[in-house]
Structures are given as structure tokens and as C-alpha cells.
Design an enzyme around this catalytic site. Structure first.
Site, mmCIF file in Angstrom:
data_model
loop_
_atom_site.group_PDB
_atom_site.id
_atom_site.type_symbol
_atom_site.label_atom_id
_atom_site.label_comp_id
_atom_site.label_asym_id
_atom_site.label_seq_id
_atom_site.Cartn_x
_atom_site.Cartn_y
_atom_site.Cartn_z
ATOM 1 N N ASP A 12 0.859 -1.191 0.000
ATOM 2 C CA ASP A 12 0.000 0.000 0.000
ATOM 3 C C ASP A 12 0.894 1.240 0.000
ATOM 4 O O ASP A 12 0.986 1.986 0.976
ATOM 5 C CB ASP A 12 -0.983 0.012 1.165
ATOM 6 C CG ASP A 12 -2.114 1.020 0.918
ATOM 7 O OD1 ASP A 12 -2.103 1.664 -0.160
ATOM 8 O OD2 ASP A 12 -2.987 1.175 1.780
ATOM 9 N N ASN B 37 -9.011 -0.971 6.292
ATOM 10 C CA ASN B 37 -9.015 0.089 7.290
ATOM 11 C C ASN B 37 -9.113 1.483 6.672
ATOM 12 O O ASN B 37 -8.989 2.484 7.360
ATOM 13 C CB ASN B 37 -7.752 -0.023 8.156
ATOM 14 C CG ASN B 37 -7.815 0.900 9.352
ATOM 15 O OD1 ASN B 37 -8.897 1.255 9.831
ATOM 16 N ND2 ASN B 37 -6.672 1.317 9.820
ATOM 17 N N ILE C 225 -13.457 7.268 5.718
ATOM 18 C CA ILE C 225 -13.734 8.711 5.666
ATOM 19 C C ILE C 225 -14.511 9.034 6.932
ATOM 20 O O ILE C 225 -15.443 8.313 7.289
ATOM 21 C CB ILE C 225 -14.599 9.085 4.441
ATOM 22 C CG1 ILE C 225 -13.890 8.703 3.139
ATOM 23 C CG2 ILE C 225 -14.951 10.585 4.449
ATOM 24 C CD1 ILE C 225 -14.799 8.722 1.916
ATOM 25 N N HIS D 215 -8.517 8.378 5.147
ATOM 26 C CA HIS D 215 -7.361 7.469 5.147
ATOM 27 C C HIS D 215 -7.435 6.601 3.892
ATOM 28 O O HIS D 215 -8.391 5.858 3.715
ATOM 29 C CB HIS D 215 -7.432 6.584 6.409
ATOM 30 C CG HIS D 215 -6.387 5.508 6.473
ATOM 31 N ND1 HIS D 215 -6.620 4.274 7.034
ATOM 32 C CD2 HIS D 215 -5.108 5.485 6.048
ATOM 33 C CE1 HIS D 215 -5.516 3.542 6.967
ATOM 34 N NE2 HIS D 215 -4.585 4.247 6.357
ATOM 35 N N ASN E 74 3.189 5.412 4.795
ATOM 36 C CA ASN E 74 3.736 4.175 4.221
ATOM 37 C C ASN E 74 4.527 4.555 2.992
ATOM 38 O O ASN E 74 3.976 4.581 1.898
ATOM 39 C CB ASN E 74 2.564 3.293 3.775
ATOM 40 C CG ASN E 74 2.541 1.950 4.435
ATOM 41 O OD1 ASN E 74 3.118 1.778 5.490
ATOM 42 N ND2 ASN E 74 1.890 1.009 3.811
ATOM 43 N N SER F 273 -8.745 10.944 17.567
ATOM 44 C CA SER F 273 -7.637 11.112 16.622
ATOM 45 C C SER F 273 -6.946 12.426 16.952
ATOM 46 O O SER F 273 -7.520 13.277 17.641
ATOM 47 C CB SER F 273 -8.165 11.143 15.190
ATOM 48 O OG SER F 273 -8.760 9.912 14.865
ATOM 49 N N HIS G 209 1.694 6.318 13.369
ATOM 50 C CA HIS G 209 0.660 6.576 12.346
ATOM 51 C C HIS G 209 -0.726 6.224 12.856
ATOM 52 O O HIS G 209 -1.699 6.258 12.114
ATOM 53 C CB HIS G 209 0.973 5.826 11.064
ATOM 54 C CG HIS G 209 0.524 4.385 11.048
ATOM 55 N ND1 HIS G 209 0.794 3.507 12.054
ATOM 56 C CD2 HIS G 209 -0.182 3.686 10.135
ATOM 57 C CE1 HIS G 209 0.268 2.321 11.749
ATOM 58 N NE2 HIS G 209 -0.330 2.416 10.591
ATOM 59 N N GLY H 238 -2.127 1.529 16.529
ATOM 60 C CA GLY H 238 -1.454 0.246 16.341
ATOM 61 C C GLY H 238 -2.331 -0.887 16.837
ATOM 62 O O GLY H 238 -2.966 -0.779 17.892
ATOM 63 N N LYS I 6 -16.511 3.227 6.387
ATOM 64 C CA LYS I 6 -15.438 2.244 6.165
ATOM 65 C C LYS I 6 -15.564 1.691 4.756
ATOM 66 O O LYS I 6 -16.662 1.498 4.256
ATOM 67 C CB LYS I 6 -15.582 1.074 7.143
ATOM 68 C CG LYS I 6 -15.113 1.393 8.526
ATOM 69 C CD LYS I 6 -13.634 1.137 8.673
ATOM 70 C CE LYS I 6 -13.182 1.522 10.082
ATOM 71 N NZ LYS I 6 -11.763 1.841 10.125
#
Length: 409
Positions: free
Chosen positions: A77, A171, A174, A189, A283, A321, A338, A341, A408
Site C-alpha cells: 500500500d 481500514n 472517511i 485514510h 507508508n 484522533s 501513524h 497500532g 469504512k
DNA sequence: ATGTCC
């Protein structure tokens, strides 16, 4: 010191780990110790507090290299990351029924499998790329042609333009969030979709073949690398950089389109966008200067936070967040985590929790609560507060966000 | 994570 120092008995394979007060699985430690043994690691590997076992490389690691690049460390990714925008709206501007907003987002952006009812969506992307997407693709096309000419294996069955401005699955999400002053943010993401995946995969395989050809033995197959000066090193650098640009454009176009469609929907009063908290990869690999030397820095689940640089650290579906500002901590190669985890695997989470648990854990969030998203349950992640505390020498918190709507993929 | 195949 906020980090623990790990090394082997000879004092080599140095690792600096920002893992004080957070879980750090032995399997992840074993994995990262192998990577730290590679002779081309520059100084040390930095581990972020969201560290966990990954495929290819340990998630939450910052891997500086000199004279070589490890494609599996970046992973498939390529350019995956976050984007967030603060709007002029406040909580009072939101309708009581947030499902209308969720639907508007789902209709605006191709997401996940073909679950959308939007006429212009199809599985994983657009049926017909909107004019703005075609225009954005123009900036990517020339370099793309060169990349697939060099590496025809990277070509996807469907044209990457059809996925530009689409969310993807897993994962990727929006969200509509509220900050500490009840301001509304749009946060998302996503990464480089099918094309980035294909580019990543093909070069990971190529590196493995090169290692076999040169009879180079590795502590782990996924540490296969391209030495600088070899044919595939340059090709990979070009391709990975392009995929990162594609990912960034993907997030930007998604955000633009979302804002436009939310305005059109008239669910919300007229609004403007105030502030953008970067569009950052977590990433990726980039040429950077550290301690006076030019090195390649691979961040696998880590965000660059030079002094004053803004980053985004998302929590899980039911958690907070953070918009953060970098402290420019050199020891971490100017990086932070990031996210929270994972604390357990997706399989373990699905086994341990039920739909009822998920409903309870995501109370107050307008989101999917079916069996398909149990692996995203907040309890499957580390405690974000602990993760933030473990990296308070890496970043300052600028805004604290809590989601009210989550889509998601 | 993705696309493809089961």
C-alpha cells in the site's frame, strides 16, 4: 530518555524504541531485530509506539538506509496516508440524523466492494471517471507510461484513472469529526489503490529474484533489497515515487469531491474550509537528509514530523484522533506513530468480540456496526492515550478529534 | 490492501 535502546550482543543492530508504557509483542521485536542487522541501515531503526508485527516489515518502524532500498519495507500500500481539513461548521450545524451525511459520503465516493448505490460507481472505482478526475490524471499520465513501459507487470486490468478519488477497503475510511472546540473536520485514510499494490508487489518479487540470482542470503526473504546502482534500484525509486504521488492525489481528489458533494447535498449549511492538516503519507520512502547525510528513509506506519510539520494520528473507530505538530526529534529521524497500532490480529478480534460489543464500542458514531467491521473494534487496538504519551517528545498535540460519522471501505 | 479466484 523516552526511548529504549535495543541491540545484539555485539552492540550492532541498533534499535531505538518509543515503546515505554505500550505493548510490544515479542514477534514484532524479533522481526525488527532482523531488519536492524542489514549492513546498509543508517545509524539505527526507530520504532514508534504503535509498533506491531507486519507483513514484510514491522509496522511502526522508521528504516533509514544508505545504498539500498527494501521494497517489502514500504509494502504494497505505497503512499497510504491521511488527509484532514477543518471546516467552518460546528457541531450545531450537523443534522440530528447523521445517517443522511453518511449516505451522502457513501454516494459521493466509491468505496469498498460494490456496495454503493451511486450510478457512477462500480466495484472499487468509477464507472466513468468525472471530468475533474480525468484532469488530475493528466498530471500523472506521462510518468505512468514510462513506469509500465519499464515494468509491464505493474499494469492493472482496469486503468488507474478509474480508481483515482476512490477510498478502497480494509481500514481505509472517511470520517466527520469534531475537535475540542466543536469544529467539524473531514478526515480520510487511503492509499494508492490497485496500481500501487501492483507496483509494490511486482518489485517485491523482483527483489527476491535478484537476491537469488546473486546468491545473497537473508535473515528474512522480505528483506530482499535493490542495491544502489543496479537496474531495478532506479526503476523502483521512480515507480514508488509515482505511486506516492498517485496516493496523495487520490486523497486530495477524494477530499475535493466530498466537499463539493456535501455542499450540493444541502444537508449542511453553506461552509468553507479553514485549515488543512497536511496530506501525509505513513507508508512510503523518501530521500532525506539526516545528521548531515543523504539517506533513504522508509516509514512503514510512521509519519514524518520535522519541526513544525503537521501530521495526523488517527485512533480506531470509537477512539480519538490527533492533529499533531512535529518537534523535529532527530533520534526518531523526525517521525511519529501513524495511529494506535493493532493490539491483536483481525482474526483474533473477530473471535473475541461480537456485533453487540462493536455496537457498544462505537456508541455515538454513525457507522457500520455489522459483523464485517468487528476486526476494527477499538479494543483490538492499543490505547491511543498511552501511545500519545509514549511519543510526547516527538510531537505536540494541536487538535483532538472525535468522529461522529465514519464510512469504512 | 487489492484483485482474483474459490
Amino acid at each position: 530518555m523516552n526511548y529504549n535502546v535495543l541491540s545484539d550482543e555485539k552492540g550492532k543492530g541498533l534499535i531505538k524504541a518509543w515503546t515505554k508504557g505500550v505493548p510490544f509483542e515479542p514477534e514484532a521485536e524479533k522481526q525488527v531485530r532482523k531488519a536492524a542487522q542489514m549492513p546498509f541501515i543508517y545509524k539505527w531503526i526507530a520504532l514508534m509506539p504503535d509498533v506491531h508485527l507486519g507483513k514484510g516489515a514491522t509496522i511502526g518502524s522508521v528504516i533509514p538506509t544508505k545504498g539500498a532500498i527494501i521494497p517489502a519495507a514500504v509494502g504494497v500500500d505505497i503512499g497510504c496516508g491521511m488527509m484532514a481539513v477543518q471546516t467552518s461548521l460546528t457541531a450545531n450545524d450537523l443534522p440530528d440524523d447523521l445517517s443522511k451525511i453518511r449516505l451522502a459520503i457513501e454516494m459521493a465516493c466509491p468505496h469498498g466492494d460494490f456496495s454503493s448505490r451511486a450510478a457512477n460507481h462500480k466495484k472499487g472505482g468509477w464507472k466513468e471517471a468525472p471530468a475533474a478526475i480525468e484532469k488530475a490524471w493528466e498530471g500523472l499520465d506521462e510518468a505512468y507510461q514510462k513506469i509500465i513501459a519499464k515494468n509491464p507487470q505493474a499494469e492493472t486490468r482496469r486503468h488507474p484513472m478509474q480508481q483515482l478519488g476512490s477510498l478502497g477497503g480494509g481500514n481505509h475510511f472517511i470520517e466527520l469529526c469534531l475537535d475540542e472546540a466543536n469544529r467539524v473536520w473531514i478526515m480520510l485514510h487511503s492509499g494508492s489503490r490497485g496500481i500501487g499494490n501492483r507496483i509494490g508487489m511486482s518489485y517485491i518479487n523482483q527483489a527476491k529474484k535478484d537476491m537469488e540470482k546473486w546468491m545473497i542470503n537473508l535473515p528474512d526473504k522480505d528483506l530482499a533489497y535493490f542495491p544502489e546502482g543496479t537496474e531495478h534500484f532506479d526503476d523502483y525509486c521512480d515507480a514508488v515515487q509515482w505511486a506516492q504521488d498517485y496516493a496523495k492525489t487520490n486523497r486530495f481528489m477524494m477530499m475535493e469531491n466530498l466537499i463539493q458533494e456535501l455542499r450540493k447535498s444541502e444537508i449542511l449549511p453553506t461552509f468553507t474550509t479553514n485549515k488543512m492538516a497536511v496530506n501525509c503519507h505513513h507508508n512510503y520512502v523518501e530521500k532525506e537528509n539526516h545528521f548531515g547525510e543523504n539517506v533513504l528513509v522508509t516509514r512503514k506506519g510512521a509519519v514524518r514530523t520535522r519541526e513544525g510539520e503537521l501530521g495526523i494520528i488517527p485512533g480506531s473507530m470509537g477512539a480519538k484522533s490527533f492533529i499533531v505538530r512535529g518537534k523535529g526529534n532527530q533520534e526518531s529521524f523526525c517521525s511519529c506513530s501513524h495511529g494506535a497500532g493493532r493490539a491483536m490480529s483481525r482474526t483474533a478480534a473477530r473471535k473475541m468480540y461480537s456485533v453487540e460489543d462493536q455496537i457498544k464500542a462505537t456508541e455515538g458514531v454513525e457507522c457500520r456496526k455489522d459483523s464485517g467491521v468487528i476486526d476494527e473494534i477499538p479494543m483490538a487496538y492499543k490505547d491511543i492515550e498511552d501511545v500519545m504519551a509514549a511519543q510526547n517528545d516527538l510531537v505536540d498535540i494541536v487538535h483532538t478529534l472525535k468522529q461522529v460519522v465514519c464510512v469504512k471501505g
